[in-house]
Design an enzyme around this catalytic site. Structure first.
Site, PDB file in Angstrom:
ATOM      1  N   ASP A   1       0.877  -1.187   0.000  1.00  0.00           N
ATOM      2  CA  ASP A   1       0.000   0.000   0.000  1.00  0.00           C
ATOM      3  C   ASP A   1       0.910   1.232   0.000  1.00  0.00           C
ATOM      4  O   ASP A   1       0.826   2.091   0.872  1.00  0.00           O
ATOM      5  CB  ASP A   1      -0.974   0.000   1.194  1.00  0.00           C
ATOM      6  CG  ASP A   1      -0.276   0.018   2.538  1.00  0.00           C
ATOM      7  OD1 ASP A   1       0.855  -0.490   2.649  1.00  0.00           O
ATOM      8  OD2 ASP A   1      -0.867   0.555   3.515  1.00  0.00           O
TER       9      ASP A   1
ATOM     10  N   HIS B   1       9.351  -1.200   8.902  1.00  0.00           N
ATOM     11  CA  HIS B   1       8.380  -2.298   9.078  1.00  0.00           C
ATOM     12  C   HIS B   1       8.356  -3.212   7.855  1.00  0.00           C
ATOM     13  O   HIS B   1       8.545  -4.426   7.959  1.00  0.00           O
ATOM     14  CB  HIS B   1       6.969  -1.740   9.262  1.00  0.00           C
ATOM     15  CG  HIS B   1       6.817  -0.714  10.322  1.00  0.00           C
ATOM     16  ND1 HIS B   1       6.803  -1.021  11.656  1.00  0.00           N
ATOM     17  CD2 HIS B   1       6.647   0.635  10.254  1.00  0.00           C
ATOM     18  CE1 HIS B   1       6.635   0.079  12.367  1.00  0.00           C
ATOM     19  NE2 HIS B   1       6.531   1.099  11.537  1.00  0.00           N
ATOM     20  N   ASP B   2       8.062  -2.613   6.705  1.00  0.00           N
ATOM     21  CA  ASP B   2       7.862  -3.432   5.495  1.00  0.00           C
ATOM     22  C   ASP B   2       9.174  -4.004   4.962  1.00  0.00           C
ATOM     23  O   ASP B   2       9.206  -5.182   4.565  1.00  0.00           O
ATOM     24  CB  ASP B   2       7.137  -2.596   4.427  1.00  0.00           C
ATOM     25  CG  ASP B   2       5.744  -2.170   4.893  1.00  0.00           C
ATOM     26  OD1 ASP B   2       5.286  -2.690   5.931  1.00  0.00           O
ATOM     27  OD2 ASP B   2       5.120  -1.326   4.230  1.00  0.00           O
TER      28      ASP B   2
ATOM     29  N   ASP C   1       6.872   0.882   2.380  1.00  0.00           N
ATOM     30  CA  ASP C   1       6.565  -0.075   1.297  1.00  0.00           C
ATOM     31  C   ASP C   1       7.549   0.133   0.145  1.00  0.00           C
ATOM     32  O   ASP C   1       8.055  -0.823  -0.451  1.00  0.00           O
ATOM     33  CB  ASP C   1       5.149   0.132   0.740  1.00  0.00           C
ATOM     34  CG  ASP C   1       4.065   0.030   1.792  1.00  0.00           C
ATOM     35  OD1 ASP C   1       3.935   0.967   2.591  1.00  0.00           O
ATOM     36  OD2 ASP C   1       3.372  -0.992   1.814  1.00  0.00           O
TER      37      ASP C   1
HETATM   38  C1  BDR Z   1       2.559  -0.501   8.644  1.00  0.00           C
HETATM   39  O1  BDR Z   1       1.602   0.532   8.448  1.00  0.00           O
HETATM   40  C2  BDR Z   1       1.904   1.281   7.313  1.00  0.00           C
HETATM   41  O2  BDR Z   1       1.713   2.637   7.540  1.00  0.00           O
HETATM   42  C3  BDR Z   1       3.334   0.936   6.941  1.00  0.00           C
HETATM   43  O3  BDR Z   1       3.518   1.006   5.553  1.00  0.00           O
HETATM   44  C4  BDR Z   1       3.496  -0.469   7.471  1.00  0.00           C
HETATM   45  O4  BDR Z   1       3.096  -1.424   6.511  1.00  0.00           O
HETATM   46  C5  BDR Z   1       3.234  -0.289   9.983  1.00  0.00           C
HETATM   47  O5  BDR Z   1       2.302  -0.336  11.013  1.00  0.00           O
HETATM   48 CA    CA Z   2       2.708  -0.798   4.183  1.00  0.00          CA
END
Ligand code: BDR
Ligand code: CA
Length: 313
Positions: free
Chosen positions: A9, A240-241, A14
């Site tokens: 997304d 995170h991603d 990402d």
């Molecule tokens: C996730 O939320 C999104 O805003 C980021 O892209 C990540 O996938 C982290 O909580």
């Molecule tokens: Ca994401």
């Protein structure tokens, strides 16, 4: 090479996940599927295409447009984290070609059928596309090798990023997450418990100087780093991603155990919580491999080294 589909997304982190996956040369990316999440679906598609073009001007990795809204609830965007355009103002003038015509959940089904037992799905947005795919084709759980999901938090209750109990991707479509967790798919959850340890600082970004990614990473993450500073008093931004992609490239980066995990969809202040039954109080079969710890230093090294492959290009 591991066959993968990336479901995104896009979104700043990402974008960094896409670059890590593509530059690693260790993943056979069959396609990228886009889902409504951080920003509206058409912006997600455009951003994804831009990032793939930054990787390779002749981009040959197809992008498929997916769900434009959650299964049941109304949309919940994260403009305050990723900016109005989802990329913190980076790559604004880049033109993109058209995306593929096929609907993302159908692409997932088609590829899973074609590559039975071989396909890993890397899900770094809300789980709407996968929930729709599973609903249409229940045999997906037999065909897909593994689903690696960025989402939720399991042992760090109260340290969510959307509600105290809840992480954005699960919160943005908790009904979809619940469907996926109960689908029989083999799921690994890369949750905030570990992703919040994978921190990219400005100093580490400086190490990308001389590569074609330096400007993009520095510019796009500025708003993201600013938000972390203001809201959480942290210097840098959580990958995170990218960590979720990293775990597919090198599974030894994380320590894992398997438990029963369910998703709260009715709670007034806990909507989207991922509830892990560590003590098996509910007596249910374990369904999710959770990550308990991460070698974050080794991961950030991997991230920087992979993007430095392009030095002087
Ligand atoms: C996730 O939320 C999104 O805003 C980021 O892209 C990540 O996938 C982290 O909580
Ligand atoms: Ca994401």
């Amino acid at each position: 090479m591991e066959k993968v589909i990336l479901d995104v997304d896009t979104g700043i982190d990402d974008a960094l996940a896409i670059l890590l996956a593509a530059e690693s040369k260790q993943l056979d990316i069959l396609g990228v599927t886009a889902v409504n999440g951080n920003v509206p679906i058409d912006t997600v598609v455009t951003n994804t295409k831009k990032v793939l073009q930054l990787f390779d001007n002749m981009n040959t990795i197809p992008v498929y447009k997916g769900a434009h809204q959650p299964i049941l609830r109304s949309t919940h965007y994260a403009f305050h984290v990723h900016g109005e355009d989802g990329l913190g103002g980076a790559l604004q003038d880049m033109e993109v070609a058209k995306n593929e015509d096929m609907y993302a959940p159908d692409f997932i089904i088609e590829q899973a059928r074609k590559h039975k037992g071989e396909l890993t799905l890397i899900m770094v947005g809300p789980l709407t596309n996968l929930a729709l795919a599973v609903q249409k084709e229940p045999r997906l759980s037999d065909w897909v090798k593994k689903v690696v999901v960025m989402g939720g938090l399991v042992s760090e209750g109260g340290k969510g990023n959307t509600l105290p109990t809840s992480e954005f991707n699960i919160y943005a479509d908790a009904e979809a997450a619940k469907m996926v967790f109960h689908s029989g798919l083999r799921i690994q959850l890369v949750s905030l418990d570990v992703t919040l340890k994978a921190f990219l600082t400005k100093e580490r970004i400086e190490q990308l100087k001389g590569t074609k990614y330096y400007e993009f990473v520095m510019q796009s993450t500025e708003i993201y780093r600013e938000m972390a500073r203001k809201k959480f008093d942290l210097e840098g931004c959580a990958l995170h991603d990218p960590l979720t992609v990293g775990v597919v490239i090198d599974p030894t980066l994380v320590e894992t155990e398997t438990y029963y995990v369910d998703v709260e969809t009715k709670g007034e202040i806990s909507y989207g919580q991922t509830v892990c039954d560590f003590r098996n109080l509910l007596g249910k079969e374990p369904n999710v491999e959770i990550c308990l710890d991460v070698d974050h230093k080794r991961f950030i090294d991997l991230f920087i080294e992979t993007l430095r492959v392009n030095e002087n290009k």
